[in-house]
Design a protein around this motif. Structure first.
Motif, PDB file in Angstrom:
ATOM      1  N   ASN A   1       0.831  -1.205   0.000  1.00  0.00           N
ATOM      2  CA  ASN A   1       0.000   0.000   0.000  1.00  0.00           C
ATOM      3  C   ASN A   1       0.867   1.258   0.000  1.00  0.00           C
ATOM      4  N   LEU A   2       0.765   2.038  -1.065  1.00  0.00           N
ATOM      5  CA  LEU A   2       1.615   3.201  -1.209  1.00  0.00           C
ATOM      6  C   LEU A   2       0.808   4.465  -1.476  1.00  0.00           C
ATOM      7  N   LEU A   3       1.332   5.569  -1.013  1.00  0.00           N
ATOM      8  CA  LEU A   3       0.831   6.890  -1.394  1.00  0.00           C
ATOM      9  C   LEU A   3       1.762   7.528  -2.420  1.00  0.00           C
ATOM     10  N   ASP A   4       3.029   7.153  -2.364  1.00  0.00           N
ATOM     11  CA  ASP A   4       4.027   7.724  -3.261  1.00  0.00           C
ATOM     12  C   ASP A   4       4.959   6.647  -3.785  1.00  0.00           C
ATOM     13  N   SER A   5       5.582   6.950  -4.922  1.00  0.00           N
ATOM     14  CA  SER A   5       6.664   6.140  -5.466  1.00  0.00           C
ATOM     15  C   SER A   5       7.503   7.057  -6.344  1.00  0.00           C
ATOM     16  N   HIS A   6       8.532   6.497  -6.979  1.00  0.00           N
ATOM     17  CA  HIS A   6       9.396   7.318  -7.841  1.00  0.00           C
ATOM     18  C   HIS A   6       8.703   7.687  -9.158  1.00  0.00           C
ATOM     19  N   ASP A   7       7.489   7.173  -9.378  1.00  0.00           N
ATOM     20  CA  ASP A   7       6.791   7.380 -10.651  1.00  0.00           C
ATOM     21  C   ASP A   7       5.645   8.375 -10.589  1.00  0.00           C
ATOM     22  N   VAL A   8       5.346   8.914  -9.419  1.00  0.00           N
ATOM     23  CA  VAL A   8       4.154   9.768  -9.283  1.00  0.00           C
ATOM     24  C   VAL A   8       4.482  11.016  -8.468  1.00  0.00           C
ATOM     25  N   PRO A   9       3.721  12.097  -8.677  1.00  0.00           N
ATOM     26  CA  PRO A   9       3.908  13.293  -7.847  1.00  0.00           C
ATOM     27  C   PRO A   9       3.719  12.977  -6.373  1.00  0.00           C
ATOM     28  N   ARG A  10       4.440  13.702  -5.538  1.00  0.00           N
ATOM     29  CA  ARG A  10       4.331  13.501  -4.088  1.00  0.00           C
ATOM     30  C   ARG A  10       2.898  13.746  -3.635  1.00  0.00           C
ATOM     31  N   PHE A  11       2.435  12.850  -2.755  1.00  0.00           N
ATOM     32  CA  PHE A  11       1.044  12.921  -2.325  1.00  0.00           C
ATOM     33  C   PHE A  11       0.762  14.201  -1.543  1.00  0.00           C
ATOM     34  N   LEU A  12       1.738  14.682  -0.813  1.00  0.00           N
ATOM     35  CA  LEU A  12       1.544  15.939  -0.089  1.00  0.00           C
ATOM     36  C   LEU A  12       1.305  17.088  -1.061  1.00  0.00           C
ATOM     37  N   SER A  13       1.917  17.025  -2.233  1.00  0.00           N
ATOM     38  CA  SER A  13       1.653  18.044  -3.257  1.00  0.00           C
ATOM     39  C   SER A  13       0.250  17.898  -3.819  1.00  0.00           C
ATOM     40  N   ILE A  14      -0.205  16.649  -3.989  1.00  0.00           N
ATOM     41  CA  ILE A  14      -1.569  16.417  -4.449  1.00  0.00           C
ATOM     42  C   ILE A  14      -2.562  16.992  -3.433  1.00  0.00           C
ATOM     43  N   CYS A  15      -2.183  16.952  -2.152  1.00  0.00           N
ATOM     44  CA  CYS A  15      -3.006  17.535  -1.091  1.00  0.00           C
ATOM     45  C   CYS A  15      -2.845  19.054  -1.008  1.00  0.00           C
ATOM     46  N   GLN A  16      -2.130  19.637  -1.980  1.00  0.00           N
ATOM     47  CA  GLN A  16      -1.837  21.069  -1.971  1.00  0.00           C
ATOM     48  C   GLN A  16      -1.156  21.465  -0.661  1.00  0.00           C
ATOM     49  N   GLU A  17      -0.314  20.556  -0.186  1.00  0.00           N
ATOM     50  CA  GLU A  17       0.499  20.747   1.015  1.00  0.00           C
ATOM     51  C   GLU A  17      -0.333  20.984   2.272  1.00  0.00           C
ATOM     52  N   ASP A  18      -1.573  20.500   2.232  1.00  0.00           N
ATOM     53  CA  ASP A  18      -2.444  20.548   3.405  1.00  0.00           C
ATOM     54  C   ASP A  18      -2.119  19.333   4.275  1.00  0.00           C
ATOM     55  N   MET A  19      -1.443  19.568   5.384  1.00  0.00           N
ATOM     56  CA  MET A  19      -0.951  18.477   6.213  1.00  0.00           C
ATOM     57  C   MET A  19      -2.074  17.657   6.834  1.00  0.00           C
ATOM     58  N   LYS A  20      -3.215  18.256   7.109  1.00  0.00           N
ATOM     59  CA  LYS A  20      -4.327  17.499   7.691  1.00  0.00           C
ATOM     60  C   LYS A  20      -4.837  16.462   6.709  1.00  0.00           C
ATOM     61  N   ARG A  21      -4.956  16.833   5.441  1.00  0.00           N
ATOM     62  CA  ARG A  21      -5.387  15.868   4.419  1.00  0.00           C
ATOM     63  C   ARG A  21      -4.360  14.741   4.287  1.00  0.00           C
ATOM     64  N   PHE A  22      -3.111  15.143   4.302  1.00  0.00           N
ATOM     65  CA  PHE A  22      -2.035  14.168   4.156  1.00  0.00           C
ATOM     66  C   PHE A  22      -2.038  13.181   5.321  1.00  0.00           C
ATOM     67  N   LYS A  23      -2.201  13.676   6.534  1.00  0.00           N
ATOM     68  CA  LYS A  23      -2.187  12.794   7.699  1.00  0.00           C
ATOM     69  C   LYS A  23      -3.334  11.792   7.674  1.00  0.00           C
ATOM     70  N   LEU A  24      -4.515  12.243   7.264  1.00  0.00           N
ATOM     71  CA  LEU A  24      -5.638  11.304   7.176  1.00  0.00           C
ATOM     72  C   LEU A  24      -5.325  10.175   6.204  1.00  0.00           C
ATOM     73  N   SER A  25      -4.688  10.505   5.091  1.00  0.00           N
ATOM     74  CA  SER A  25      -4.311   9.486   4.105  1.00  0.00           C
ATOM     75  C   SER A  25      -3.299   8.512   4.685  1.00  0.00           C
ATOM     76  N   VAL A  26      -2.327   9.045   5.422  1.00  0.00           N
ATOM     77  CA  VAL A  26      -1.306   8.189   6.028  1.00  0.00           C
ATOM     78  C   VAL A  26      -1.928   7.281   7.090  1.00  0.00           C
ATOM     79  N   ILE A  27      -2.851   7.827   7.889  1.00  0.00           N
ATOM     80  CA  ILE A  27      -3.538   6.995   8.885  1.00  0.00           C
ATOM     81  C   ILE A  27      -4.240   5.824   8.200  1.00  0.00           C
TER      82      ILE A  27
END
Length: 578
Positions: A419-445
């Motif tokens: 299960n991945l949010l990121d890899s060397h082939d895709v934009p960073r997920f935090l950037s997809i979240c527009q650097e909104d850390m709350k959105r990012f944390k929910l995804s990581v949880i």
């Protein structure tokens, strides 16, 4: 009764052994249509006629927007099973067998559904260590030159008569010297993108398969890295690139030089003579390649000599260096026969070798127990993107996709999905979240508490961002102050993941997923404990008791100190006894 919605497929994810004594049976029906579903099963080699059947009620274990999924895990005394289903919608009842709805049962036992033999060889399993793993994915050139340091300098080195290149200065010694970092973060498995000799900095255009790229170090450096990782209870997975090679692979160079006279001409796909290097990226190559990447000619993995060559490569690194797994590049474009042989070879040396296929779409075809143990779960990333990052799904739609992921594969296999949010082939997920850390944390949880093996791409734990390739493969941040808060968050959730048997081994059940809602909740159950995860992607607080209906629980992790409410864009993880 909605007949059109009913589906059962024998010898598939709908009927499979999870060990020699337990078999999973599933059947799909229209959502909220069927009131009861009973599995009737018997010994297909029964000595008397008619067959003596036993019965087990089935339960709805998952729902999506259209369907209910009934399931039972049958502890069966029989290795050979014939079976049928009895369905009732409260108005009418039907027997369902041989893809037919009937009012009576057949005379011949062969007309029932069949599980011919629950053979141990056909049971799809994953290595026992995998469910305890949290994987850290390293792009070697961008990670570390030494302890806590990346030079971020271009470099080059010689291999035979070729030059290889690096962009950021990462080395294997740098990875080894940062083992304390892995231990501090809490990960216990590293997966490295390609480390063999290749031309470009990404190392997917291979020149040689038996040597470490000199930009990264030596074969001895790799052996020291693996041994040091094992001394610290860290597993090591490497990247296997067998779909294609590079321009300067010896066999392809021979074809370029000798054309149809080359003894290696059948090692490659789609050669058109004369075989020549294209002058530019826009020119169509005179050979098949990965995508239209001219520097990566496609190997013919059905050729016996190619098979022998690559199986020896597998033996060399698995046996001589003691690696713990392979991630297989462009796995969906390589023929099945090759992968079956590859699996046999790897498992004959190390039965616990973890084999992961790079398959971006549904990987069901490759996860039946004869090819891979796992695939890279880009579906999970896509679903988290649409629900947590960009708000194109409500929780109801998100749960439908989660159900699809769970029902797509054999019950054992979902525990091994990478299960991945990121890899060397895709934009960073935090950037997809527009650097909104709350959105990012929910995804990581969600990633860390969902069924499967969580994988952290290097630097995610430091809040690295990037949309374009050179950005999301950026140098690792070794500044202790940068990303300290998100790093601490990763430590906490990884520690919880590894310490909770419910999160490693437990079953999964959705608790709350309503239309037009941003609240998603589920539980993981194992032995006598339940762990509830509540994710609130909304602007309103929600009471924990309204979700789990109980006050007798312990807080494992929360985004706020209030033990009764889940704040907007917050989360809570609680556990209690069953």
């Amino acid at each position: 009764m909605n007949y059109e919605a009913v589906l059962h497929i024998p010898l598939s994810n709908y009927a499979h052994g999870i060990d020699e004594e337990n078999v999973v049976f599933r059947i799909r029906t229209a959502r909220d249509d069927i009131k009861s579903c009973i599995l009737h099963y018997g010994d297909r080699a029964c000595r008397v006629n008619p067959v003596i059947f036993n019965s087990e009620p089935m339960k709805v274990v998952a729902q999506d927007e259209l369907y209910d999924y009934y399931e039972v895990v049958l502890h069966s005394p029989y290795t050979r099973i014939c079976y049928y289903f009895e369905l009732s919608d409260g108005v009418e009842s039907k027997y369902y067998y041989y893809d037919m709805f009937m009012n009576t049962l057949p005379i011949e036992r062969s007309e029932f559904y069949q599980l011919p033999f629950n053979r141990r060889e056909d049971i799809a399993t994953i290595p026992s260590w995998v469910q305890d793993a949290v994987v850290y994915n390293i792009f070697p050139d961008s990670f570390a030159t030494a302890k806590g340091y990346i030079s971020n300098k271009k470099g080059e080195a010689k291999f035979s008569h070729h030059t290889t290149y690096s962009m950021r200065g990462g080395t294997l010694k740098g990875i080894k010297e940062n083992i304390p970092y892995f231990l501090d973060l809490g990960v216990n498995c590293i997966y490295m993108n390609p480390i063999f000799v290749a031309g470009e900095w990404h190392k997917y255009d291979l020149i040689g398969y038996y040597n470490i790229d000199p930009c990264f170090g030596t074969n001895e450096d790799f052996k020291e890295l693996v041994d040091a990782c094992h001394d610290n209870d860290i597993r090591v997975i490497i990247d296997g690139v067998f779909n294609h090679c590079g321009w300067h692979f010896f066999a392809f160079e021979d074809v370029l030089e000798k054309g149809e006279a080359s003894k290696y001409k059948d090692w490659f796909y789609g050669l058109k003579y004369p075989v020549e290097y294209p002058d530019s990226q826009e020119d169509i190559p005179t050979y098949d390649c990965f995508a239209y990447e001219r520097k990566m000619p496609k190997m013919n993995t059905s050729n016996e000599e190619v098979i022998e060559y690559f199986l020896d490569v597998c033996k060399y690194w698995t046996e001589s260096y003691g690696i713990d797994g392979w991630r297989l590049d462009v796995a969906s474009e390589v023929d099945d026969t090759f992968w079956r042989e590859f699996r046999k070879t790897a498992k004959s040396i190390n039965p616990d070798c973890f084999i992961i296929g790079e398959v971006w779409e549904s990987a069901q075809h490759w996860l039946l127990g004869d090819q891979f143990d796992s695939s890279m779960n880009y579906d999970m990333r896509k679903n988290c993107r649409d629900f947590f990052a960009v708000d194109t799904l409500d929780s109801y739609g998100f749960d439908s996709r989660v159900t699809a992921m769970l029902m797509r594969y054999n019950k054992n296999i979902v525990h091994g999905q990478l299960n991945l949010l990121d890899s060397h082939d895709v934009p960073r997920f935090l950037s997809i979240c527009q650097e909104d850390m709350k959105r990012f944390k929910l995804s990581v949880i969600f990633q860390m508490t969902f069924l499967g093996v969580p994988m952290v791409f290097y630097g995610d734990e430091k809040g690295l961002v990037g949309i374009k390739e050179h950005e999301y493969r950026r140098p690792m941040s070794w500044d202790k102050e940068e990303g300290a808060e998100i790093y601490s968050f990763y430590q906490d959730i990884i520690k919880l993941r590894r310490n909770k048997d419910t999160l490693k081994y437990g079953d999964y059940k959705t608790i709350m997923a309503e239309r037009n809602s941003g609240v998603y909740a589920f539980k993981r159950c194992h032995d006598d404990e339940e762990t509830y995860v509540i994710l609130n992607r909304s602007e309103e607080s929600i009471a924990i008791d309204n979700v789990i209906g109980d006050t007798n629980y312990n807080i494992d992790l929360s985004s706020n100190e209030d033990c009764k409410m889940v704040e907007p864009w917050g989360f809570v993880i609680v556990s209690k006894s069953c």
